[in-house]
Design a protein around this motif. Structure first.
Motif, mmCIF file in Angstrom:
data_model
loop_
_atom_site.group_PDB
_atom_site.id
_atom_site.type_symbol
_atom_site.label_atom_id
_atom_site.label_comp_id
_atom_site.label_asym_id
_atom_site.label_seq_id
_atom_site.Cartn_x
_atom_site.Cartn_y
_atom_site.Cartn_z
ATOM 1 N N LEU A 1 -18.104 -15.409 11.469
ATOM 2 C CA LEU A 1 -16.762 -15.357 10.850
ATOM 3 C C LEU A 1 -16.561 -14.820 9.401
ATOM 4 O O LEU A 1 -15.446 -14.705 8.767
ATOM 5 C CB LEU A 1 -16.066 -16.646 10.736
ATOM 6 C CG LEU A 1 -15.763 -17.148 12.260
ATOM 7 C CD1 LEU A 1 -15.374 -18.857 12.337
ATOM 8 C CD2 LEU A 1 -14.666 -16.332 12.935
ATOM 9 N N ALA B 1 -22.115 -9.158 10.822
ATOM 10 C CA ALA B 1 -22.620 -8.355 11.847
ATOM 11 C C ALA B 1 -21.816 -7.024 11.786
ATOM 12 O O ALA B 1 -21.900 -6.493 12.658
ATOM 13 C CB ALA B 1 -22.670 -8.940 13.236
ATOM 14 N N PRO C 1 -34.498 -15.010 19.878
ATOM 15 C CA PRO C 1 -33.091 -15.449 18.950
ATOM 16 C C PRO C 1 -32.080 -15.181 19.740
ATOM 17 O O PRO C 1 -31.122 -15.811 19.235
ATOM 18 C CB PRO C 1 -33.340 -14.022 18.075
ATOM 19 C CG PRO C 1 -34.275 -13.357 18.694
ATOM 20 C CD PRO C 1 -35.106 -14.170 19.637
ATOM 21 N N CYS D 1 -22.699 -18.771 20.380
ATOM 22 C CA CYS D 1 -23.410 -17.946 19.541
ATOM 23 C C CYS D 1 -24.907 -18.174 19.503
ATOM 24 O O CYS D 1 -25.465 -19.234 20.398
ATOM 25 C CB CYS D 1 -23.182 -18.763 18.166
ATOM 26 S SG CYS D 1 -23.463 -20.291 17.834
ATOM 27 N N GLY E 1 -30.541 -17.144 16.665
ATOM 28 C CA GLY E 1 -31.043 -16.328 15.595
ATOM 29 C C GLY E 1 -29.728 -15.958 14.667
ATOM 30 O O GLY E 1 -30.099 -16.253 13.539
ATOM 31 N N ALA F 1 -26.109 -22.255 10.058
ATOM 32 C CA ALA F 1 -25.068 -22.803 10.844
ATOM 33 C C ALA F 1 -24.887 -24.483 10.532
ATOM 34 O O ALA F 1 -26.037 -24.922 10.768
ATOM 35 C CB ALA F 1 -24.925 -22.294 12.169
ATOM 36 N N GLY F 2 -23.694 -24.853 10.999
ATOM 37 C CA GLY F 2 -23.609 -26.219 10.900
ATOM 38 C C GLY F 2 -22.641 -26.686 12.098
ATOM 39 O O GLY F 2 -22.785 -25.901 12.999
ATOM 40 N N GLU G 1 -28.839 -14.069 6.433
ATOM 41 C CA GLU G 1 -27.539 -13.083 6.824
ATOM 42 C C GLU G 1 -28.428 -11.784 7.235
ATOM 43 O O GLU G 1 -27.479 -10.884 6.816
ATOM 44 C CB GLU G 1 -26.858 -12.934 5.550
ATOM 45 C CG GLU G 1 -25.837 -14.414 5.411
ATOM 46 C CD GLU G 1 -24.502 -14.264 4.911
ATOM 47 O OE1 GLU G 1 -23.837 -13.235 4.859
ATOM 48 O OE2 GLU G 1 -24.241 -15.144 4.022
ATOM 49 N N PRO H 1 -9.320 -21.465 18.510
ATOM 50 C CA PRO H 1 -8.533 -20.647 19.446
ATOM 51 C C PRO H 1 -7.220 -21.088 19.616
ATOM 52 O O PRO H 1 -6.255 -20.333 19.768
ATOM 53 C CB PRO H 1 -9.339 -20.635 20.634
ATOM 54 C CG PRO H 1 -10.562 -21.512 20.400
ATOM 55 C CD PRO H 1 -10.811 -21.880 19.035
ATOM 56 N N HIS I 1 -20.238 -20.539 7.149
ATOM 57 C CA HIS I 1 -20.025 -19.261 8.038
ATOM 58 C C HIS I 1 -20.757 -18.018 7.162
ATOM 59 O O HIS I 1 -20.654 -17.016 7.443
ATOM 60 C CB HIS I 1 -18.584 -18.901 8.051
ATOM 61 C CG HIS I 1 -17.846 -20.019 9.098
ATOM 62 N ND1 HIS I 1 -16.550 -20.123 8.792
ATOM 63 C CD2 HIS I 1 -18.544 -20.687 9.711
ATOM 64 C CE1 HIS I 1 -16.234 -21.050 9.893
ATOM 65 N NE2 HIS I 1 -17.446 -21.377 10.396
HETATM 66 C C1 LIG Z 1 -14.223 -20.254 17.425
HETATM 67 C C2 LIG Z 1 -15.681 -20.045 16.407
HETATM 68 C C3 LIG Z 1 -15.990 -21.467 15.760
HETATM 69 C C4 LIG Z 1 -17.173 -21.583 14.987
HETATM 70 N N1 LIG Z 1 -17.433 -22.660 14.537
HETATM 71 C C5 LIG Z 1 -18.520 -22.792 13.655
HETATM 72 C C6 LIG Z 1 -18.984 -23.901 13.420
HETATM 73 O O1 LIG Z 1 -18.676 -25.056 13.755
HETATM 74 N N2 LIG Z 1 -20.183 -24.231 12.556
HETATM 75 C C7 LIG Z 1 -20.733 -22.764 11.987
HETATM 76 O O2 LIG Z 1 -21.655 -22.987 11.260
HETATM 77 N N3 LIG Z 1 -20.381 -21.688 12.412
HETATM 78 C C8 LIG Z 1 -19.125 -21.511 13.246
HETATM 79 N N4 LIG Z 1 -18.697 -20.367 13.825
HETATM 80 C C9 LIG Z 1 -19.091 -19.199 13.136
HETATM 81 C C10 LIG Z 1 -20.341 -18.467 14.097
HETATM 82 O O3 LIG Z 1 -20.383 -18.825 15.357
HETATM 83 C C11 LIG Z 1 -21.795 -18.945 13.457
HETATM 84 O O4 LIG Z 1 -22.055 -18.021 12.041
HETATM 85 C C12 LIG Z 1 -23.044 -18.597 14.227
HETATM 86 O O5 LIG Z 1 -24.040 -18.961 13.481
HETATM 87 C C13 LIG Z 1 -23.304 -17.059 14.259
HETATM 88 O O6 LIG Z 1 -24.145 -16.569 15.403
HETATM 89 P P1 LIG Z 1 -24.080 -15.283 16.217
HETATM 90 O O7 LIG Z 1 -25.128 -15.499 17.101
HETATM 91 O O8 LIG Z 1 -22.582 -15.091 16.693
HETATM 92 O O9 LIG Z 1 -24.571 -14.382 15.000
HETATM 93 P P2 LIG Z 1 -23.724 -12.811 14.485
HETATM 94 O O10 LIG Z 1 -22.295 -12.822 14.437
HETATM 95 O O11 LIG Z 1 -24.023 -11.972 15.645
HETATM 96 O O12 LIG Z 1 -24.529 -12.512 13.289
HETATM 97 C C14 LIG Z 1 -24.264 -13.473 12.006
HETATM 98 C C15 LIG Z 1 -25.143 -12.987 10.936
HETATM 99 O O13 LIG Z 1 -26.507 -13.348 11.189
HETATM 100 C C16 LIG Z 1 -27.240 -11.995 11.093
HETATM 101 N N5 LIG Z 1 -28.047 -12.162 12.468
HETATM 102 C C17 LIG Z 1 -27.948 -12.387 13.931
HETATM 103 N N6 LIG Z 1 -28.992 -12.634 14.360
HETATM 104 C C18 LIG Z 1 -30.202 -12.326 13.503
HETATM 105 C C19 LIG Z 1 -31.517 -12.326 13.688
HETATM 106 N N7 LIG Z 1 -32.012 -12.595 14.681
HETATM 107 N N8 LIG Z 1 -32.467 -12.055 12.677
HETATM 108 C C20 LIG Z 1 -31.829 -11.711 11.433
HETATM 109 N N9 LIG Z 1 -30.602 -11.872 11.355
HETATM 110 C C21 LIG Z 1 -29.664 -12.067 12.215
HETATM 111 C C22 LIG Z 1 -26.206 -10.844 11.494
HETATM 112 O O14 LIG Z 1 -26.525 -9.733 10.780
HETATM 113 C C23 LIG Z 1 -25.350 -11.218 10.655
HETATM 114 O O15 LIG Z 1 -25.392 -11.381 9.222
HETATM 115 C C24 LIG Z 1 -17.696 -20.335 14.845
HETATM 116 C C25 LIG Z 1 -17.444 -18.963 15.193
HETATM 117 C C26 LIG Z 1 -16.284 -18.931 15.956
HETATM 118 C C27 LIG Z 1 -15.503 -17.621 16.484
#
Ligand SMILES: Cc1cc2nc3c(=O)[nH]c(=O)nc-3n(C[C@H](O)[C@H](O)[C@H](O)COP(=O)(O)OP(=O)(O)OC[C@H]3O[C@@H](n4cnc5c(N)ncnc54)[C@H](O)[C@@H]3O)c2cc1C
Length: 496
Positions: A88, A92, A123, A151, A154, A161-162, A211, A339, A428
């Motif tokens: 959020l 990415a 991941p 999510c 990785g 994340a929390g 990140e 949502p 986030h």
């Molecule tokens: C509806 C909704 C609710 C959410 N609730 C929460 C919540 O309760 N708690 C919370 O913490 N977050 C929450 N989020 C945010 C999000 O889901 C988290 O930040 C999650 O950890 C992102 O994971 P992703 O796989 O989608 O990563 P991405 O969005 O694809 O990437 C996030 C970051 O990580 C890097 N990255 C991804 N994979 C790797 C890898 N393998 N190696 C190195 N870098 C990498 C990317 O470059 C980017 O900087 C929410 C999001 C939404 C849409």
């Protein structure tokens, strides 16, 4: 925020050379280059920012990911790693002259060790899929972002994340033991291990929350916990957000550590109820959801204490979920809140900051006042026990100037968090979204340390450039806003 210049595509000849080399090292179907195929990768969960990458690489093995990194390193091409794209903060968001390295195909659970209570996973494995896979052993993986159905682990590591259960069980950093990573030039390395304390610098902690700026994570060893004998949730309604905030402090101050302690204000309650029919009291100014877990007798005793504390802090109604179905319903409303709020306006902007719990009521009042100043509604739904706020600012990107107003409003909220002694991130990350507020949070010398670390891992700045850590030049242009520098945001507030 939107001024960072990562938008310039490279000359056509360089693009052609990159695509030709990548096509050579990746199997058919693992490289996307057509405009139509690239479109789904233009943004992450922060959809206000979009950019088309030069190409998307979809490796299905670590060796293929290594080949992508080696190629990009040799050609000096930026690489943005992507997990599930639910982030959020725009972490990415692609680079116009770079490759988006999507790790969704690296999605195997490699090993489950029920005796040591660990699992080794690739991941791209979804957060929830880990708990589902280890459930037959009576185990689960504790960090539970509301996005856990989608999510990736990785992405969770990269963002530290929390989730609801992190109040009691900690963030991602507290629930992993080791990582395998690829360096910017494609070398494979391992950090962490099975022991609680390892020799050398703690690179596991450094990599968690980095990140995608320091390395590409290709394997994660997670800690698993035994499922608690019983989990029960208590829902309390309040006539004011201030009273609900005071009840949070009361519960924690009484020495109780709930498994989760979440607050929703009236706008969020009504949106979630409409969306998920969770059984919430729609007239309440705020509700608290307090989950208690452990052995049966302990949970029963804590429920009595929590109910008493909630009443003492002015709750107008207190309900303990009657059964597992009702408990699941109460949580379904909370987990669907983002949502659900998204249906109230064409767009919403989810902020994420952390404050000391004692300042909760005061900060929420300030946010309400800012909402009136900016003429934009805001819904609050957040991890109250951790002091981790998620104001959701409602706006319409099609109305001229509204996105800019929403961004400014969000920036003010983050500065407010810093002014009361909090931070501009809770879970986030910084990404693109909060890069300017990093100048408020950190002094020049501190940011210089971050740059030195980045340089040690990635001297040419090819991994996720332009994210998370602002240049010192950028901060200077913004007017050296760091709070210890004298130019304090919200000068009328009592300092921390
Ligand atoms: C509806 C909704 C609710 C959410 N609730 C929460 C919540 O309760 N708690 C919370 O913490 N977050 C929450 N989020 C945010 C999000 O889901 C988290 O930040 C999650 O950890 C992102 O994971 P992703 O796989 O989608 O990563 P991405 O969005 O694809 O990437 C996030 C970051 O990580 C890097 N990255 C991804 N994979 C790797 C890898 N393998 N190696 C190195 N870098 C990498 C990317 O470059 C980017 O900087 C929410 C999001 C939404 C849409």
């Amino acid at each position: 925020m939107s001024t960072v210049s990562l938008d310039t595509p490279p000359p056509a000849a360089d693009r052609a050379a990159l695509i030709a080399t990548l096509s050579h090292v990746l199997p058919a179907g693992a490289l996307l280059t057509d405009d139509e195929d690239l479109r789904p990768y233009e943004c992450d969960g922060l959809s206000a920012y979009r950019r088309t990458p030069l190409a998307v690489a979809l490796p299905a093995s670590v060796a293929e990911a290594q080949a992508v990194l080696r190629t990009c390193h040799a050609l000096g091409v930026p690489v943005v790693t992507r997990g599930a794209g639910t982030g959020l903060s725009g972490g990415a968001l692609p680079h116009a002259a770079g490759v988006l390295l999507s790790l969704t195909r690296l999605n195997r659970i490699l090993a489950i060790d029920p005796v040591n209570r660990t699992a080794r996973v690739e991941p791209g494995v979804r957060n929830l899929a880990i708990s589902q896979a280890v459930a037959p052993h009576g185990l689960y993986y504790a960090p539970d972002p509301s996005s856990q159905i989608a999510c990736s682990i990785g992405g969770n590591v990269a963002e530290n994340a929390g989730g609801v259960h992190c109040l009691k069980y900690g963030l991602t950093v507290h629930n992993i033991l080791g990582l395998e990573l690829l360096t910017v030039d494609g070398e494979r390395a391992r950090v962490g291990g099975q022991a609680l304390d390892g020799p050398g610098y703690d690179l596991l902690a450094l990599l968690t929350g980095s990140e995608g700026m320091l390395a590409v994570i290709v394997e994660v060893t997670v800690k698993l916990l035994p499922r608690p004998e019983r989990a029960q949730v208590v829902l309390a309604a309040f006539d004011s957000v201030t009273a609900a905030g005071a009840a949070v402090a009361g519960i924690i101050g009484a020495g109780i550590v709930p498994a989760g302690l979440e607050l929703m204000d009236n706008l969020a309650i009504r949106a979630a109820e409409d969306y998920a029919q969770a059984g919430y009291p729609v007239d309440a100014a705020a509700i608290l959801l307090c989950e208690l877990d452990g052995v049966n007798e302990e949970v029963s005793e804590q429920i009595l204490r929590v109910r008493e504390l909630l009443r003492r802090h002015g709750a107008s109604a207190v309900r303990t979920a009657r059964d597992e179905a009702e408990r699941a319903r109460f949580w379904a409303g909370r987990k669907a809140a983002f949502p659900a709020v998204g249906r109230l306006a064409p767009d919403y902007y989810c902020m994420d900051g952390t404050i000391p719990r004692a300042r909760l009521a005061e900060v929420l009042e300030r946010i309400t006042a800012l909402s009136a100043d900016y003429g934009l509604a805001v819904a609050n739904v957040f991890h109250a026990g951790d002091g981790n706020l998620h104001p959701l600012i409602l706006y319409d990107a099609n109305r001229p100037g509204e996105l800019k107003r929403a961004e400014e409003f969000g920036g003010r909220i983050l500065e407010l968090c810093v002014a009361v002694g909090g931070t501009i991130t809770g879970e986030h990350g910084v990404g693109m979204e909060k890069i300017d507020q990093m100048c408020v949070q950190f002094a020049t010398a501190e940011l210089a340390q971050f740059h030195a670390i980045k340089h040690a891992f990635d001297p040419r700045g090819l991994l996720n450039p332009g994210k998370a850590v602002p240049t010192l030049h950028r901060c200077a242009e913004l007017g050296a806003m760091h709070v210890h520098g004298g130019n304090l945001p919200f000068p009328d507030l009592e300092r921390f």
